[in-house]
Design a protein around this motif. Structure first.
Motif, PDB file in Angstrom:
ATOM      1  N   ILE A  10      -3.055  13.635 -10.271  1.00 28.13           N
ATOM      2  CA  ILE A  10      -2.161  13.181  -9.207  1.00 28.13           C
ATOM      3  C   ILE A  10      -1.865  14.353  -8.275  1.00 28.13           C
ATOM      4  CG2 ILE A  10       0.047  13.503 -10.411  1.00 28.13           C
ATOM      5  CD1 ILE A  10       0.361  10.418  -9.085  1.00 28.13           C
ATOM      6  N   SER A  11      -1.807  14.032  -6.998  1.00 24.77           N
ATOM      7  CA  SER A  11      -1.634  15.084  -5.985  1.00 24.77           C
ATOM      8  C   SER A  11      -0.175  15.199  -5.560  1.00 24.77           C
ATOM      9  CB  SER A  11      -2.475  14.760  -4.753  1.00 24.77           C
ATOM     10  OG  SER A  11      -1.798  13.808  -3.967  1.00 24.77           O
ATOM     11  N   GLU A  12       0.078  16.233  -4.792  1.00 23.65           N
ATOM     12  CA  GLU A  12       1.353  16.332  -4.084  1.00 23.65           C
ATOM     13  C   GLU A  12       1.496  15.109  -3.165  1.00 23.65           C
ATOM     14  OE1 GLU A  12       1.241  19.618  -1.293  1.00 23.65           O
ATOM     15  OE2 GLU A  12      -0.897  19.308  -0.960  1.00 23.65           O
ATOM     16  N   ARG A  13       2.717  14.893  -2.675  1.00 25.71           N
ATOM     17  CA  ARG A  13       2.944  13.749  -1.779  1.00 25.71           C
ATOM     18  C   ARG A  13       2.354  14.040  -0.407  1.00 25.71           C
ATOM     19  NH1 ARG A  13       9.231  12.513  -3.399  1.00 25.71           N
ATOM     20  NH2 ARG A  13       8.813  12.441  -5.625  1.00 25.71           N
ATOM     21  N   VAL A  14       1.700  13.048   0.141  1.00 23.09           N
ATOM     22  CA  VAL A  14       1.130  13.209   1.486  1.00 23.09           C
ATOM     23  C   VAL A  14       1.516  11.993   2.342  1.00 23.09           C
ATOM     24  CG1 VAL A  14      -0.797  14.641   0.720  1.00 23.09           C
ATOM     25  CG2 VAL A  14      -1.081  12.170   0.782  1.00 23.09           C
TER      26      VAL A  14
ATOM     27  N   ARG B 177      -3.960   2.162   2.789  1.00 18.23           N
ATOM     28  CA  ARG B 177      -3.271   0.867   2.654  1.00 18.23           C
ATOM     29  C   ARG B 177      -3.706   0.133   1.395  1.00 18.23           C
ATOM     30  NH1 ARG B 177      -1.346  -3.992   4.756  1.00 18.23           N
ATOM     31  NH2 ARG B 177      -2.870  -5.644   5.039  1.00 18.23           N
ATOM     32  N   TYR B 178      -4.985   0.255   1.048  1.00 19.05           N
ATOM     33  CA  TYR B 178      -5.525  -0.531  -0.066  1.00 19.05           C
ATOM     34  C   TYR B 178      -5.706   0.336  -1.314  1.00 19.05           C
ATOM     35  CZ  TYR B 178      -6.895  -3.542   3.800  1.00 19.05           C
ATOM     36  OH  TYR B 178      -6.878  -4.326   4.919  1.00 19.05           O
ATOM     37  N   PRO B 179      -5.334  -0.164  -2.481  1.00 19.42           N
ATOM     38  CA  PRO B 179      -5.729   0.555  -3.696  1.00 19.42           C
ATOM     39  C   PRO B 179      -7.243   0.464  -3.864  1.00 19.42           C
ATOM     40  CG  PRO B 179      -4.810  -1.594  -4.266  1.00 19.42           C
ATOM     41  CD  PRO B 179      -4.645  -1.435  -2.774  1.00 19.42           C
ATOM     42  N   THR B 180      -7.841   1.516  -4.373  1.00 18.61           N
ATOM     43  CA  THR B 180      -9.264   1.445  -4.694  1.00 18.61           C
ATOM     44  C   THR B 180      -9.412   1.722  -6.189  1.00 18.61           C
ATOM     45  OG1 THR B 180      -9.985   3.759  -4.491  1.00 18.61           O
ATOM     46  CG2 THR B 180      -9.641   2.529  -2.428  1.00 18.61           C
ATOM     47  N   LEU B 181     -10.588   1.427  -6.701  1.00 21.94           N
ATOM     48  CA  LEU B 181     -10.786   1.541  -8.154  1.00 21.94           C
ATOM     49  C   LEU B 181     -10.581   2.966  -8.640  1.00 21.94           C
ATOM     50  CD1 LEU B 181     -11.534  -0.087 -10.671  1.00 21.94           C
ATOM     51  CD2 LEU B 181     -13.940   0.303 -10.139  1.00 21.94           C
ATOM     52  N   HIS B 182     -10.824   3.950  -7.781  1.00 19.46           N
ATOM     53  CA  HIS B 182     -10.737   5.340  -8.239  1.00 19.46           C
ATOM     54  C   HIS B 182      -9.654   6.161  -7.554  1.00 19.46           C
ATOM     55  CE1 HIS B 182     -14.984   4.132  -9.120  1.00 19.46           C
ATOM     56  NE2 HIS B 182     -14.601   4.579 -10.280  1.00 19.46           N
ATOM     57  N   VAL B 183      -9.117   5.683  -6.466  1.00 20.52           N
ATOM     58  CA  VAL B 183      -8.092   6.434  -5.725  1.00 20.52           C
ATOM     59  C   VAL B 183      -7.045   5.438  -5.237  1.00 20.52           C
ATOM     60  CG1 VAL B 183      -7.631   7.895  -3.709  1.00 20.52           C
ATOM     61  CG2 VAL B 183      -9.824   8.103  -4.905  1.00 20.52           C
ATOM     62  N   ARG B 184      -5.785   5.779  -5.454  1.00 22.69           N
ATOM     63  CA  ARG B 184      -4.723   4.946  -4.858  1.00 22.69           C
ATOM     64  C   ARG B 184      -3.581   5.858  -4.456  1.00 22.69           C
ATOM     65  NH1 ARG B 184      -0.155   2.905  -7.846  1.00 22.69           N
ATOM     66  NH2 ARG B 184       0.134   4.175  -9.694  1.00 22.69           N
ATOM     67  N   GLN B 185      -2.854   5.439  -3.420  1.00 21.68           N
ATOM     68  CA  GLN B 185      -1.683   6.212  -3.020  1.00 21.68           C
ATOM     69  C   GLN B 185      -0.448   5.503  -3.564  1.00 21.68           C
ATOM     70  OE1 GLN B 185      -1.263   7.139   1.176  1.00 21.68           O
ATOM     71  NE2 GLN B 185      -0.073   8.972   0.636  1.00 21.68           N
ATOM     72  N   THR B 186       0.374   6.258  -4.279  1.00 26.87           N
ATOM     73  CA  THR B 186       1.517   5.641  -4.949  1.00 26.87           C
ATOM     74  C   THR B 186       2.658   5.447  -3.956  1.00 26.87           C
ATOM     75  OG1 THR B 186       2.529   7.751  -5.553  1.00 26.87           O
ATOM     76  CG2 THR B 186       0.896   6.870  -7.075  1.00 26.87           C
ATOM     77  N   GLY B 187       3.686   4.756  -4.397  1.00 25.88           N
ATOM     78  CA  GLY B 187       4.821   4.444  -3.532  1.00 25.88           C
ATOM     79  C   GLY B 187       5.501   5.681  -2.984  1.00 25.88           C
TER      80      GLY B 187
ATOM     81  N   GLY C  33       3.962   8.509  -2.265  1.00 27.41           N
ATOM     82  CA  GLY C  33       3.043   9.282  -1.437  1.00 27.41           C
ATOM     83  C   GLY C  33       2.011  10.100  -2.199  1.00 27.41           C
ATOM     84  N   GLY C  34       2.181  10.263  -3.509  1.00 27.97           N
ATOM     85  CA  GLY C  34       1.177  10.988  -4.301  1.00 27.97           C
ATOM     86  C   GLY C  34      -0.142  10.211  -4.320  1.00 27.97           C
ATOM     87  N   VAL C  35      -1.232  10.946  -4.483  1.00 21.60           N
ATOM     88  CA  VAL C  35      -2.530  10.279  -4.560  1.00 21.60           C
ATOM     89  C   VAL C  35      -3.007  10.353  -6.014  1.00 21.60           C
ATOM     90  CG1 VAL C  35      -4.900  10.202  -3.704  1.00 21.60           C
ATOM     91  CG2 VAL C  35      -3.043  10.968  -2.203  1.00 21.60           C
ATOM     92  N   GLN C  36      -3.178   9.188  -6.628  1.00 18.87           N
ATOM     93  CA  GLN C  36      -3.633   9.150  -8.016  1.00 18.87           C
ATOM     94  C   GLN C  36      -5.148   8.983  -8.012  1.00 18.87           C
ATOM     95  OE1 GLN C  36      -1.595   6.322 -10.518  1.00 18.87           O
ATOM     96  NE2 GLN C  36      -2.414   7.219 -12.377  1.00 18.87           N
TER      97      GLN C  36
ATOM     98  N   GLY D 230      -7.860  19.056   1.438  1.00 21.19           N
ATOM     99  CA  GLY D 230      -6.756  19.987   1.691  1.00 21.19           C
ATOM    100  C   GLY D 230      -5.505  19.679   0.894  1.00 21.19           C
ATOM    101  N   VAL D 231      -5.611  18.794  -0.080  1.00 18.28           N
ATOM    102  CA  VAL D 231      -4.411  18.326  -0.788  1.00 18.28           C
ATOM    103  C   VAL D 231      -4.359  18.960  -2.181  1.00 18.28           C
ATOM    104  CG1 VAL D 231      -3.342  16.249  -1.755  1.00 18.28           C
ATOM    105  CG2 VAL D 231      -4.389  16.166   0.511  1.00 18.28           C
ATOM    106  N   ASN D 232      -3.176  19.408  -2.584  1.00 15.33           N
ATOM    107  CA  ASN D 232      -3.037  20.051  -3.899  1.00 15.33           C
ATOM    108  C   ASN D 232      -2.848  19.026  -5.013  1.00 15.33           C
ATOM    109  OD1 ASN D 232      -3.029  22.856  -3.132  1.00 15.33           O
ATOM    110  ND2 ASN D 232      -1.060  22.428  -2.147  1.00 15.33           N
ATOM    111  N   ILE D 233      -3.547  19.281  -6.113  1.00 17.89           N
ATOM    112  CA  ILE D 233      -3.320  18.484  -7.326  1.00 17.89           C
ATOM    113  C   ILE D 233      -2.124  19.093  -8.061  1.00 17.89           C
ATOM    114  CG2 ILE D 233      -4.293  17.878  -9.587  1.00 17.89           C
ATOM    115  CD1 ILE D 233      -5.603  16.389  -7.235  1.00 17.89           C
TER     116      ILE D 233
END
Ligand SMILES: Cc1cc2nc3c(=O)[nH]c(=O)nc-3n(C[C@H](O)[C@H](O)[C@H](O)COP(=O)(O)OP(=O)(O)OC[C@H]3O[C@@H](n4cnc5c(N)ncnc54)[C@H](O)[C@@H]3O)c2cc1C
Length: 377
Positions: free
Chosen positions: A243-247, A252-262, A264-267, A302-305
């Motif tokens: 999971i990343s820092e909040r961005v 808009r859409y969840p994908t099977l391998h990447v989703r943005q959480t409520g 702002g973090g990217v899972q 450019g996003v930190n995990i």
């Protein structure tokens, strides 16, 4: 105080063993239906997929070669909006359900063709509406402008969505307790006896009695189920997740391998590894997962995990759920599955109605453990 040797009569009508996402959904469903229920959960040291998963409410791809599973998943996804609304209404917890459709991004033409072929085959087998679209690179970027330029495309299913799995677990447990359910954490059940028309579940400090018992202990079901004439031959399968820092919102859409959480973090996920009960992380898998995510979304470079973890899926031999009522010990049930978020609404609703004596949902016939004998033969 009752001890493990002085067996209680009935503390409650229902015992649910395991307070992961499956046990919590069933416990809430029982309490909502006015049943007296007690939920016994091992606690923080246990393996808990419920606390390490990806949060997808996912339809596309579920049930290839198994139309009953595809239909069960479709019903669950359809029940999700009302389920989430009721939880919010009762507990004030917003589980962050977003149901705008989901994408499987494909790196090359073979992947895209295989994915599209699989979904067409499920659609033909289920015999009910099973919508999806195959997006070429241009159509993909129209909907997801941040998608990588060298992707082959994506498959979009409007029925897919995602939630916050931790909020979901919290909401279910709170709703259960608010409806009169009793929750015991730090309570590992080591032994279950069928006795006097009911069941006694033994923990280290004391025993708990009830007329009926539901085994929802995830990987723990494997050893508990035979104690009441049931089977749950589940094994662990590890998934590693980052999971990343909040961005800023970009997806808009969840994908099977990447989703943005409520928040702002990217899972980013996930691996599928047969490594026994090791729930650690490895650099090679995290690097592979990240490399794929970067091809899908180059802006992530450019996003930190900030965190990564491993969690163990609860896998049956064929990947389908196991739901069964014991014939040797009537009143005992087992429930195991590897899509506990997606199926939560069904577990709290249709599955509980069946356990209480209602009609078995049509799909249930496909999920008994006797299928493993047929498969073995
Ligand atoms: C990496 C990963 C990603 C996933 N992504 C998704 C997804 O996107 N969507 C989806 O639908 N599903 C997903 N899943 C699957 C989902 O998390 C599981 O289906 C679900 O958590 C299983 O729920 P469970 O309650 O059966 O087991 P668990 O969540 O593992 O919980 C089992 C519980 O039982 C308790 N327990 C165990 N033994 C005992 C005992 N002897 N006595 C008392 N308590 C006991 C434990 O304390 C634990 O709380 C994912 C799983 C993983 C690992």
């Amino acid at each position: 105080m009752t001890t493990a040797t002085t067996v209680p009569s009935h503390d409650t009508d229902w015992l649910i063993v395991g307070g992961g996402i499956v046990g919590a959904a069933i416990a809430w469903g029982l309490a909502r239906a006015g049943q007296r229920a007690m939920l016994l959960d091992e606690g923080d040291d246990a393996f808990r997929a419920a606390r390490g998963n990806f949060g997808l409410v996912w339809v596309q791809g579920k049930g290839l070669g198994h139309p009953a599973y595809a239909r069960w998943t479709l019903e669950a996804a359809a029940a999700w909006p009302a389920f989430a609304a009721e939880l919010a209404d009762r507990t004030g917890v917003d589980v962050e359900l977003v149901r705008v459709g989901g994408m499987t991004m494909c790196l090359d033409d073979d992947e895209l063709a295989a994915r599209a072929g699989a979904l067409a085959s499920i659609r033909d087998a289920v015999g009910i509406d099973y919508p999806f679209e195959v997006l070429d690179p241009g159509a993909l970027r129209e909907r997801v402008p941040q998608a990588g330029r060298d992707l082959a495309g994506a498959v979009f299913c409007p029925l897919d969505g995602h939630v916050s799995p931790l909020r979901l677990l919290r909401a279910l447990l709170q709703a259960f307790v608010d409806a009169g359910g009793v929750l015991h954490t730090g309570t590992r059940i080591d032994r279950i006896e069928a006795r006097g028309g009911g069941f006694v579940a033994h923990a280290a400090a004391r025993a708990y009695g009830a007329g009926r018992i539901v085994l929802a202990a995830g990987l723990g079901n494997r050893s508990l189920a035979p104690m009441v004439g049931l089977r749950a031959p589940v094994v662990p399968n590890r998934g590693q997740v980052l999971i990343s820092e909040r961005v800023q919102p970009f997806l808009r859409y969840p994908t099977l391998h990447v989703r943005q959480t409520g928040d702002g973090g990217v899972q980013i996920g996930d691996s599928k590894e047969d490594v026994g009960f090791d729930d650690g992380t490895t650099i090679d898998q995290l690097a592979r997962i990240t490399a794929r995510a970067l091809r899908c979304f180059p802006l992530l470079a450019g996003v930190n995990i900030v965190r990564s973890w491993g969690a163990l899926r609860v896998m049956s031999p064929d990947g389908l759920p196991i739901y069964e009522a014991s014939t040797r010990c009537p009143g005992a049930f087992v429930a195991s599955c590897h899509s506990g978020i997606t199926l939560a609404a069904q577990h709290a609703g249709a599955l509980v109605a069946w356990m209480r004596g209602g009609a078995a949902p049509a799909a249930l016939a496909a999920f008994g453990s006797e299928r493993f004998d047929v498969q073995a033969a």
